[in-house]
Design a protein around this motif. Structure first.
Motif, mmCIF file in Angstrom:
data_model
loop_
_atom_site.group_PDB
_atom_site.id
_atom_site.type_symbol
_atom_site.label_atom_id
_atom_site.label_comp_id
_atom_site.label_asym_id
_atom_site.label_seq_id
_atom_site.Cartn_x
_atom_site.Cartn_y
_atom_site.Cartn_z
ATOM 1 N N ALA A 134 32.403 42.119 33.406
ATOM 2 C CA ALA A 134 32.778 43.213 34.298
ATOM 3 C C ALA A 134 32.478 42.852 35.752
ATOM 4 C CB ALA A 134 32.032 44.488 33.905
ATOM 5 N N CYS A 135 31.378 42.136 35.992
ATOM 6 C CA CYS A 135 31.036 41.698 37.349
ATOM 7 C C CYS A 135 32.103 40.761 37.902
ATOM 8 C CB CYS A 135 29.680 40.996 37.346
ATOM 9 S SG CYS A 135 28.271 42.065 37.016
ATOM 10 N N VAL A 136 32.551 39.833 37.064
ATOM 11 C CA VAL A 136 33.587 38.880 37.483
ATOM 12 C C VAL A 136 34.888 39.609 37.804
ATOM 13 C CG1 VAL A 136 34.983 36.900 36.770
ATOM 14 C CG2 VAL A 136 32.554 36.996 36.167
ATOM 15 N N ALA A 138 31.335 32.061 32.993
ATOM 16 C CA ALA A 138 31.060 31.316 34.225
ATOM 17 C C ALA A 138 32.288 30.525 34.658
ATOM 18 C CB ALA A 138 29.875 30.373 34.017
ATOM 19 N N LEU A 139 33.020 29.986 33.690
ATOM 20 C CA LEU A 139 34.241 29.233 34.006
ATOM 21 C C LEU A 139 35.300 30.138 34.623
ATOM 22 C CD1 LEU A 139 35.735 26.535 33.882
ATOM 23 C CD2 LEU A 139 36.479 27.131 31.561
ATOM 24 N N SER A 140 35.433 31.356 34.102
ATOM 25 C CA SER A 140 36.404 32.304 34.668
ATOM 26 C C SER A 140 35.999 32.668 36.095
ATOM 27 C CB SER A 140 36.501 33.556 33.796
ATOM 28 O OG SER A 140 35.287 34.290 33.813
ATOM 29 N N TRP A 141 34.688 32.840 36.321
ATOM 30 C CA TRP A 141 34.187 33.103 37.682
ATOM 31 C C TRP A 141 34.526 31.937 38.597
ATOM 32 C CZ3 TRP A 141 30.555 30.009 40.175
ATOM 33 C CH2 TRP A 141 30.060 30.493 41.388
ATOM 34 N N SER A 142 34.311 30.732 38.125
ATOM 35 C CA SER A 142 34.529 29.531 38.923
ATOM 36 C C SER A 142 36.000 29.346 39.288
ATOM 37 C CB SER A 142 34.028 28.309 38.153
ATOM 38 O OG SER A 142 34.091 27.152 38.950
ATOM 39 N N ILE A 143 36.880 29.508 38.310
ATOM 40 C CA ILE A 143 38.318 29.338 38.558
ATOM 41 C C ILE A 143 38.813 30.351 39.569
ATOM 42 C CG2 ILE A 143 40.605 29.547 37.510
ATOM 43 C CD1 ILE A 143 39.381 28.416 34.937
ATOM 44 N N ARG A 144 38.403 31.587 39.393
ATOM 45 C CA ARG A 144 38.857 32.661 40.268
ATOM 46 C C ARG A 144 38.347 32.473 41.689
ATOM 47 N NH1 ARG A 144 37.628 36.188 43.850
ATOM 48 N NH2 ARG A 144 35.536 35.998 43.007
ATOM 49 N N CYS A 180 25.376 40.465 41.241
ATOM 50 C CA CYS A 180 25.176 40.899 39.854
ATOM 51 C C CYS A 180 25.585 39.810 38.866
ATOM 52 C CB CYS A 180 25.958 42.177 39.580
ATOM 53 S SG CYS A 180 25.300 43.632 40.417
ATOM 54 N N THR A 181 26.567 38.994 39.252
ATOM 55 C CA THR A 181 27.026 37.921 38.380
ATOM 56 C C THR A 181 25.904 36.950 38.040
ATOM 57 O OG1 THR A 181 29.299 38.061 39.225
ATOM 58 C CG2 THR A 181 28.660 35.990 38.193
#
Length: 332
Positions: A191-193, A107-113, A251-252
């Motif tokens: 993979a979704c991220v 979730a953190l990688s999703w948020s940063i990106r 999907c995330t």
């Protein structure tokens, strides 16, 4: 408020719900300190209280600044902050788990990106989403005022709260070991991220090339003049899906729900509401976005007929043809 209905939806007891209401009252009236409330409360209760307190803040800010993109600026931050809250709460109560920490890391990688992508488009520099302006022009001032209060400031925050609810299941499961399914769902989520990051990067490159072409006439490497003149991206992954980034985004937040279903052994649990609301939100917002795009670019209708909105059409994708060829696209 029908307490029995709430208990039925959450699959819990009326005594538990009433205890959470009483604990929240104690905190709000100063009879319990923040730390006492935080540790003793059910994590979803304290997360809900925070989101409720945030609602009037974003509404008032939007009204005063005439900029209703306040929640948009929280969109990439708030869900991960909520998952972090669940991780801290479970740790303080001695039930932290590697499963929850893995979910937090993804979730953190999703948020940063996503935050980076929003920032480079000017999202934190007074930029208001163009769709709000279009919608504002279709409503009276009073109608938009009500829409801002009910949907933008309340409903959207409810959605952001609920999409992270599967993490509560992770907290409830506790610190038991990981199963094979945990690795599978963690991989799918990562993979979704990655897919969303790739799609957003490709779209950023296209939009940058398009604006550069309009300003200087320069055709960037990897694009053609015809593609840039068209105004919307039809190549690369966008030749197969009109919104691969939207697909990955949905999907995330659907995958964590499926993950929670795996852990509970039940296909349906109370956290499904977040996944359902998120998917419904994207159906509506994507339709509105495409309505604006098709009005601006007439050729977009041909693109819609050939390429699937989210999921690629079997045996059909957009094919770029040379200027001297007949037609604008072909189906394979």
């Amino acid at each position: 408020m029908d307490i029995s209905l709430i208990c039925k939806v959450l699959g819990t007891s009326e005594v538990f719900v009433l205890s959470q209401i009483e604990l929240t009252k104690q905190f709000m009236t100063g009879r319990a300190t923040f730390l006492e409330y935080y540790v003793a409360s059910y994590p979803f209760t304290s997360a809900t209280l925070f989101h409720v307190l945030l609602m009037p803040i974003v509404f008032i800010t939007g009204v005063l600044t005439h900029d209703v993109s306040q929640v948009d600026r929280l969109w990439s931050i708030l869900p991960t902050a909520t998952v972090l809250h669940y991780a801290i709460h479970s740790y303080l109560n001695g039930i932290g788990s590697l499963r929850l920490y893995i979910y937090l890391a993804i979730a953190l990688s999703w948020s940063i990106r996503l935050t980076y992508n929003f920032a480079r488009k000017g999202g934190y520099n007074g930029y208001e989403d163009y769709r709000w302006e279009v919608l504002r022009s279709k409503m009276s001032d009073f109608q938009f005022y009500v829409f801002n209060a009910l949907f933008i400031s309340i409903a959207q925050l409810i959605i952001l709260l609920c999409i992270t609810a599967p993490a509560v299941i992770f907290v409830d499961v506790g610190n038991e070991g990981l199963y094979t399914g945990d690795y599978v769902f963690a991989t799918l989520l990562a993979a979704c991220v990655i897919l969303e990051a790739a799609a957003d990067e490709y779209m950023w490159n296209y939009q940058s090339a398009k604006h550069r072409y309009k300003e200087t006439g320069e055709v960037a490497k990897g694009f053609t003049e015809k593609v840039l003149k068209r105004g919307f991206c039809t190549i690369g992954i966008f030749a197969y899906s009109r919104h691969p980034n939207f697909l990955a985004e949905q999907c995330t937040w659907v995958v964590p729900y499926l993950w929670s279903s795996y852990l509970t052994g039940k296909l349906i649990n109370w956290t499904v509401i977040g996944a359902l609301m998120y998917v419904c939100l994207f159906q509506g917002s994507t339709s509105f976005t495409e309505e604006i795009t098709s009005a601006k670019y007439p050729e977009y209708k041909d693109y819609q007929k050939t390429v699937g909105r989210f999921i690629p059409n079997i045996g059909s994708h957009w094919v770029e043809v040379l200027e001297e060829d007949q037609g604008t696209n072909a189906k394979l």
